[in-house]
Design a protein around this motif. Structure first.
Motif, mmCIF file in Angstrom:
data_model
loop_
_atom_site.group_PDB
_atom_site.id
_atom_site.type_symbol
_atom_site.label_atom_id
_atom_site.label_comp_id
_atom_site.label_asym_id
_atom_site.label_seq_id
_atom_site.Cartn_x
_atom_site.Cartn_y
_atom_site.Cartn_z
ATOM 1 N N VAL A 177 -35.200 1.848 -2.314
ATOM 2 C CA VAL A 177 -36.082 1.772 -1.141
ATOM 3 C C VAL A 177 -36.198 0.310 -0.688
ATOM 4 O O VAL A 177 -36.121 0.006 0.515
ATOM 5 N N GLU A 178 -36.332 -0.585 -1.660
ATOM 6 C CA GLU A 178 -36.438 -2.017 -1.349
ATOM 7 C C GLU A 178 -35.189 -2.503 -0.598
ATOM 8 O O GLU A 178 -35.280 -3.196 0.419
ATOM 9 N N VAL A 179 -34.041 -2.112 -1.125
ATOM 10 C CA VAL A 179 -32.760 -2.498 -0.528
ATOM 11 C C VAL A 179 -32.648 -1.975 0.910
ATOM 12 O O VAL A 179 -32.178 -2.678 1.805
ATOM 13 N N ALA A 180 -33.087 -0.748 1.133
ATOM 14 C CA ALA A 180 -33.010 -0.160 2.475
ATOM 15 C C ALA A 180 -33.932 -0.908 3.432
ATOM 16 O O ALA A 180 -33.561 -1.199 4.584
ATOM 17 N N ARG A 181 -35.138 -1.246 2.937
ATOM 18 C CA ARG A 181 -36.093 -2.002 3.775
ATOM 19 C C ARG A 181 -35.540 -3.378 4.112
ATOM 20 O O ARG A 181 -35.628 -3.837 5.252
ATOM 21 N N GLN A 182 -34.990 -4.035 3.085
ATOM 22 C CA GLN A 182 -34.419 -5.374 3.300
ATOM 23 C C GLN A 182 -33.276 -5.306 4.313
ATOM 24 O O GLN A 182 -33.102 -6.195 5.145
ATOM 25 N N LEU A 183 -32.505 -4.229 4.231
ATOM 26 C CA LEU A 183 -31.366 -4.089 5.129
ATOM 27 C C LEU A 183 -31.820 -3.890 6.579
ATOM 28 O O LEU A 183 -31.265 -4.506 7.506
ATOM 29 N N ALA A 184 -32.830 -3.041 6.782
ATOM 30 C CA ALA A 184 -33.355 -2.835 8.138
ATOM 31 C C ALA A 184 -33.881 -4.164 8.691
ATOM 32 O O ALA A 184 -33.636 -4.517 9.854
ATOM 33 N N VAL A 232 -25.027 -3.627 0.234
ATOM 34 C CA VAL A 232 -24.360 -4.932 0.112
ATOM 35 C C VAL A 232 -23.204 -5.021 1.109
ATOM 36 O O VAL A 232 -22.980 -6.057 1.747
ATOM 37 N N SER A 233 -22.484 -3.918 1.254
ATOM 38 C CA SER A 233 -21.355 -3.889 2.182
ATOM 39 C C SER A 233 -21.814 -4.186 3.619
ATOM 40 O O SER A 233 -21.185 -4.973 4.338
ATOM 41 N N VAL A 234 -22.931 -3.593 4.030
ATOM 42 C CA VAL A 234 -23.474 -3.868 5.372
ATOM 43 C C VAL A 234 -23.951 -5.324 5.452
ATOM 44 O O VAL A 234 -23.657 -6.031 6.425
ATOM 45 N N ALA A 235 -24.644 -5.771 4.406
ATOM 46 C CA ALA A 235 -25.173 -7.148 4.405
ATOM 47 C C ALA A 235 -24.043 -8.166 4.522
ATOM 48 O O ALA A 235 -24.164 -9.179 5.220
ATOM 49 N N LYS A 236 -22.919 -7.881 3.852
ATOM 50 C CA LYS A 236 -21.772 -8.796 3.929
ATOM 51 C C LYS A 236 -21.231 -8.889 5.357
ATOM 52 O O LYS A 236 -20.737 -9.922 5.770
ATOM 53 N N LYS A 237 -21.304 -7.775 6.070
ATOM 54 C CA LYS A 237 -20.815 -7.803 7.457
ATOM 55 C C LYS A 237 -21.727 -8.656 8.319
ATOM 56 O O LYS A 237 -21.261 -9.374 9.199
ATOM 57 N N VAL A 238 -23.032 -8.580 8.054
ATOM 58 C CA VAL A 238 -23.961 -9.457 8.784
ATOM 59 C C VAL A 238 -23.638 -10.912 8.438
ATOM 60 O O VAL A 238 -23.606 -11.781 9.315
ATOM 61 N N ALA A 239 -23.373 -11.166 7.150
ATOM 62 C CA ALA A 239 -23.031 -12.527 6.726
ATOM 63 C C ALA A 239 -21.766 -12.998 7.438
ATOM 64 O O ALA A 239 -21.677 -14.127 7.918
ATOM 65 N N TYR A 240 -20.803 -12.101 7.522
ATOM 66 C CA TYR A 240 -19.561 -12.449 8.212
ATOM 67 C C TYR A 240 -19.822 -12.873 9.649
ATOM 68 O O TYR A 240 -19.248 -13.835 10.155
#
Lengths: 226, 226
Positions: free
Chosen positions: A129-136, A198-206
């Motif tokens: 849940v934390e990861v999903a919130r952080q991602l949003a 993490v995969s989505v977060a990496k794309k934001v980082a990219y």
């Protein structure tokens, strides 16, 4: 044309945030249902997954329309292509929430959480849940610190995933085969949920760094040690 | 410009076929290694997965270059976007072959196939290889009959996946927790491999029919019955 493009991008971003929020609701309900054997809550998650799927399809259609009408190049093009990929990952995260809900429904009225693993799975659920919130939040704000937080949460999920196998394969494990199957599947679902985040977060980082190669999904699976 | 575009598309198609062939080799070796506890063969699969990952990244880069330089619209645009998605699915199929190889390596010198499930997993392995071959052939020839064959193979994989859980959860199951974990994970890997193949095949079908909505991945997971 630039202005139209930037409005379109804002629309894309808004929809990514919206899907990430729906995924957050889904994983929150799914892990609570899993923890308390709440089959009605599990049903809600299973039903609501169709909405996430529809919104992901609509986002893909919008991205394709932007490609066709506005023909972006360079960084703009990569943003739109990344949106297509992020939408696929978010859609998979919704599927995983649904799978956890299905496990709950399947075992009902028995408890889906195997004995001896309750605190581990509660912790995994909280981390998901934390990861999903952080991602949003990351998709909304593009705040790079959230990328590290997501990685940290995912690392803790991986550790717990390994600990589930250690428990199940230890001499003290008393669970029957059904409990072993449930622990294996549920742990894998939780762990994959973090991987997709993490995969989505990496794309934001990219999109901030322009380093495309770091955004591909070559995350190793954590498999049980003997 | 059209001619350049069609040359580019042929290049994309050729690369998809090449990756599908590498995936076929990987799953063939991985399932043979799993069946015979051949750890050297398993190592080959694990090492070779990086090649599949690289080729998928190179294909994605080519697709993005085509989008930027040739700015396709309508059906041409959808072909290129589909190629990006097919490459992601093929890359995942390679990962799954690697996971099966990792299970083999982890249990070595013990056998990774749980007792009582040898014939089931041999059959699942054969079906995975068949599905990968059919997929490479479909990508090469666009022969629509292969789409039905892939669906049929996937249906049989789903049936075998259910039968693994029936076996593991039956009163006659004598396996220890490690065998139950292995059976659960291996069966899920085999089943997911088929799902990804169907997902790629649907995109090929879409490109013939233009019906985009049928190409999204809303395949239900087959979960164990209690």
């Amino acid at each position: 044309m630039r202005e139209v493009f930037h409005q379109s991008l804002e629309d894309v971003q808004g929809r990514l945030v919206e899907i990430a929020e729906l995924v957050t609701v889904a994983i929150d309900k799914a892990t609570r249902a899993f923890g308390t054997s709440d089959v009605a809550l599990a049903e809600e998650v299973i039903e609501a997954d169709a909405v996430i799927d529809e919104k992901a399809i609509a986002l893909d259609e919008l991205a394709i329309e932007i490609l066709a009408r506005q023909q972006p190049v360079a960084r703009d093009l990569r943003i739109v292509v990344s949106a297509l990929r992020m939408s696929a990952s978010l859609e998979r995260m919704g599927d995983i929430a649904e799978h956890i809900a299905q496990l709950t429904r399947m075992r009902f009225p028995e408890r889906a959480i195997p004995k001896g693993l309750k605190s581990t799975f509660l912790k995994m659920g909280e981390l998901d849940v934390e990861v999903a919130r952080q991602l949003a939040e990351l998709l909304r704000t593009q705040d790079g610190e959230l990328i590290d937080q997501i990685r940290n949460s995912d690392d803790r999920l991986d550790e717990l995933h390994v600990s589930v196998f250690e428990k199940v394969l230890s001499d003290t494990w008393q669970g029957e085969a059904a409990a072993t199957v449930d622990a294996t599947l549920a742990s894998r679902y939780h762990e994959r949920f973090g991987d997709h985040a993490v995969s989505v977060a990496k794309k934001v980082a990219y999109l901030s760094t322009g380093d495309w190669t770091t955004s591909t999904d070559t995350i190793d699976v954590v498999t049980p040690s003997a």
